[in-house]
Motif scaffolding. Structure first.
Motif, PDB file in Angstrom:
ATOM      1  N   ALA A  74     -12.779 -26.814 -27.023  1.00  0.00           N
ATOM      2  CA  ALA A  74     -12.326 -27.207 -25.509  1.00  0.00           C
ATOM      3  C   ALA A  74     -13.392 -27.408 -24.675  1.00  0.00           C
ATOM      4  N   ALA A  75     -14.656 -26.433 -24.905  1.00  0.00           N
ATOM      5  CA  ALA A  75     -15.498 -26.743 -24.036  1.00  0.00           C
ATOM      6  C   ALA A  75     -16.682 -27.706 -24.246  1.00  0.00           C
ATOM      7  N   ILE A 102     -20.057 -28.774 -21.963  1.00  0.00           N
ATOM      8  CA  ILE A 102     -20.947 -27.800 -22.192  1.00  0.00           C
ATOM      9  C   ILE A 102     -21.795 -28.248 -23.404  1.00  0.00           C
ATOM     10  N   GLU A 103     -22.942 -28.277 -23.297  1.00  0.00           N
ATOM     11  CA  GLU A 103     -23.866 -28.454 -24.640  1.00  0.00           C
ATOM     12  C   GLU A 103     -24.064 -27.226 -25.269  1.00  0.00           C
ATOM     13  N   LYS A 104     -23.903 -27.122 -26.484  1.00  0.00           N
ATOM     14  CA  LYS A 104     -23.872 -25.964 -27.527  1.00  0.00           C
ATOM     15  C   LYS A 104     -23.456 -24.725 -26.838  1.00  0.00           C
ATOM     16  N   PRO A 105     -21.953 -24.993 -26.508  1.00  0.00           N
ATOM     17  CA  PRO A 105     -21.445 -23.764 -25.807  1.00  0.00           C
ATOM     18  C   PRO A 105     -21.413 -22.513 -26.674  1.00  0.00           C
ATOM     19  N   ARG A 106     -21.293 -21.415 -25.987  1.00  0.00           N
ATOM     20  CA  ARG A 106     -21.274 -19.994 -26.738  1.00  0.00           C
ATOM     21  C   ARG A 106     -19.972 -19.270 -25.945  1.00  0.00           C
ATOM     22  N   ALA A 107     -19.422 -18.708 -26.924  1.00  0.00           N
ATOM     23  CA  ALA A 107     -18.067 -18.056 -26.312  1.00  0.00           C
ATOM     24  C   ALA A 107     -18.206 -16.512 -26.486  1.00  0.00           C
ATOM     25  N   VAL A 108     -17.858 -15.733 -25.810  1.00  0.00           N
ATOM     26  CA  VAL A 108     -17.653 -14.264 -25.720  1.00  0.00           C
ATOM     27  C   VAL A 108     -16.256 -13.960 -25.735  1.00  0.00           C
ATOM     28  N   VAL A 109     -15.760 -13.355 -26.625  1.00  0.00           N
ATOM     29  CA  VAL A 109     -14.150 -12.934 -26.865  1.00  0.00           C
ATOM     30  C   VAL A 109     -13.937 -11.746 -26.487  1.00  0.00           C
ATOM     31  N   ASP A 110     -12.976 -11.770 -25.558  1.00  0.00           N
ATOM     32  CA  ASP A 110     -12.496 -10.305 -25.106  1.00  0.00           C
ATOM     33  C   ASP A 110     -11.867  -9.696 -26.725  1.00  0.00           C
ATOM     34  N   PRO A 111     -12.038  -8.617 -26.888  1.00  0.00           N
ATOM     35  CA  PRO A 111     -11.550  -8.224 -28.329  1.00  0.00           C
ATOM     36  C   PRO A 111     -10.164  -8.011 -28.648  1.00  0.00           C
ATOM     37  N   PHE A 112      -9.311  -7.876 -27.587  1.00  0.00           N
ATOM     38  CA  PHE A 112      -7.818  -7.944 -27.610  1.00  0.00           C
ATOM     39  C   PHE A 112      -7.085  -8.805 -26.697  1.00  0.00           C
ATOM     40  N   GLU A 132      -1.802  -8.950 -22.854  1.00  0.00           N
ATOM     41  CA  GLU A 132      -0.499  -8.771 -23.706  1.00  0.00           C
ATOM     42  C   GLU A 132      -0.129 -10.297 -24.452  1.00  0.00           C
ATOM     43  N   SER A 133      -0.332 -11.183 -23.615  1.00  0.00           N
ATOM     44  CA  SER A 133       0.154 -12.682 -23.790  1.00  0.00           C
ATOM     45  C   SER A 133      -1.073 -13.719 -24.167  1.00  0.00           C
ATOM     46  N   PHE A 134      -2.139 -13.149 -23.731  1.00  0.00           N
ATOM     47  CA  PHE A 134      -3.374 -14.227 -23.703  1.00  0.00           C
ATOM     48  C   PHE A 134      -4.655 -13.673 -24.282  1.00  0.00           C
ATOM     49  N   GLY A 135      -5.137 -14.539 -25.217  1.00  0.00           N
ATOM     50  CA  GLY A 135      -6.679 -14.138 -25.432  1.00  0.00           C
ATOM     51  C   GLY A 135      -7.472 -14.722 -24.466  1.00  0.00           C
ATOM     52  N   LEU A 136      -8.597 -14.079 -24.274  1.00  0.00           N
ATOM     53  CA  LEU A 136      -9.547 -14.316 -23.068  1.00  0.00           C
ATOM     54  C   LEU A 136     -10.859 -14.718 -23.654  1.00  0.00           C
ATOM     55  N   ALA A 137     -11.773 -15.368 -23.205  1.00  0.00           N
ATOM     56  CA  ALA A 137     -12.942 -15.653 -23.494  1.00  0.00           C
ATOM     57  C   ALA A 137     -13.748 -16.274 -22.413  1.00  0.00           C
ATOM     58  N   LEU A 138     -14.946 -16.030 -22.493  1.00  0.00           N
ATOM     59  CA  LEU A 138     -15.995 -16.651 -21.222  1.00  0.00           C
ATOM     60  C   LEU A 138     -17.037 -17.608 -22.484  1.00  0.00           C
ATOM     61  N   VAL A 139     -16.887 -18.859 -21.868  1.00  0.00           N
ATOM     62  CA  VAL A 139     -17.724 -19.944 -22.716  1.00  0.00           C
ATOM     63  C   VAL A 139     -18.781 -20.352 -21.555  1.00  0.00           C
ATOM     64  N   SER A 140     -19.965 -20.301 -22.130  1.00  0.00           N
ATOM     65  CA  SER A 140     -21.225 -20.406 -21.227  1.00  0.00           C
ATOM     66  C   SER A 140     -22.247 -21.463 -22.040  1.00  0.00           C
ATOM     67  N   GLY A 141     -22.951 -21.999 -21.210  1.00  0.00           N
ATOM     68  CA  GLY A 141     -24.057 -22.773 -21.659  1.00  0.00           C
ATOM     69  C   GLY A 141     -24.458 -23.895 -20.631  1.00  0.00           C
ATOM     70  N   LYS A 142     -25.462 -24.937 -20.981  1.00  0.00           N
ATOM     71  CA  LYS A 142     -25.849 -25.788 -20.301  1.00  0.00           C
ATOM     72  C   LYS A 142     -24.921 -27.140 -19.887  1.00  0.00           C
ATOM     73  N   PRO A 143     -24.591 -27.333 -18.814  1.00  0.00           N
ATOM     74  CA  PRO A 143     -23.585 -28.326 -18.392  1.00  0.00           C
ATOM     75  C   PRO A 143     -24.080 -29.886 -19.150  1.00  0.00           C
ATOM     76  N   LYS A 144     -23.189 -30.574 -19.699  1.00  0.00           N
ATOM     77  CA  LYS A 144     -23.743 -31.750 -20.368  1.00  0.00           C
ATOM     78  C   LYS A 144     -24.027 -32.695 -18.844  1.00  0.00           C
ATOM     79  N   GLY A 145     -25.557 -33.095 -18.991  1.00  0.00           N
ATOM     80  CA  GLY A 145     -26.015 -34.252 -18.028  1.00  0.00           C
ATOM     81  C   GLY A 145     -26.498 -33.495 -16.745  1.00  0.00           C
TER      82      GLY A 145
END
Length: 109
Positions: free
Chosen positions: A44-45, A49-59, A62-75
């Motif tokens: 999705a990112a 984002i160029e070469k995105p990197r995801a850090v996923v919350d382990p659990f 209750e209803s959602f998986g969560l992650a932070l996606v970081s990297g250099k914005p395209k352009g």
């Protein structure tokens, strides 16, 4: 050993193994969910984002998986982070807005 005693022993041993089998299955299920969250959030990112990197919350929650996606914005220069929310029922993701490094460093008022 009588048949009844042997049956009881087999049942007792099987019952003792069930929690470890259930725990392994649960660990496998959590790992599979984290892998899916990461893959879908990175995909999705990729548009922003160029070469995105995801850090996923382990659990997640209750209803959602969560992650932070970081990297250099395209352009553009710098680094951005987006919050990725994964619906555990539908297995779809949504991205939040682009958070700059400055936004992440500035204390809330």
């Amino acid at each position: 050993m009588s048949f009844h005693n042997r049956s009881a022993l087999v049942a007792l041993l099987a019952a003792g193994l069930l929690p470890s089998v259930a725990a392994a299955s649960s660990d496998d299920a959590w790992a599979a969910m984290r892998t899916d969250v990461s893959a879908k959030c990175l995909k999705a990112a990729a548009g922003s984002i160029e070469k995105p990197r995801a850090v996923v919350d382990p659990f997640g929650s209750e209803s959602f998986g969560l992650a932070l996606v970081s990297g250099k914005p395209k352009g553009a220069k710098g680094k951005i982070t987006q919050i990725c929310v994964y619906n555990k029922q539908t297995k779809t993701v949504e991205l939040g807005g682009e958070l700059t490094e400055q936004m992440l460093k500035t204390p809330a008022k």
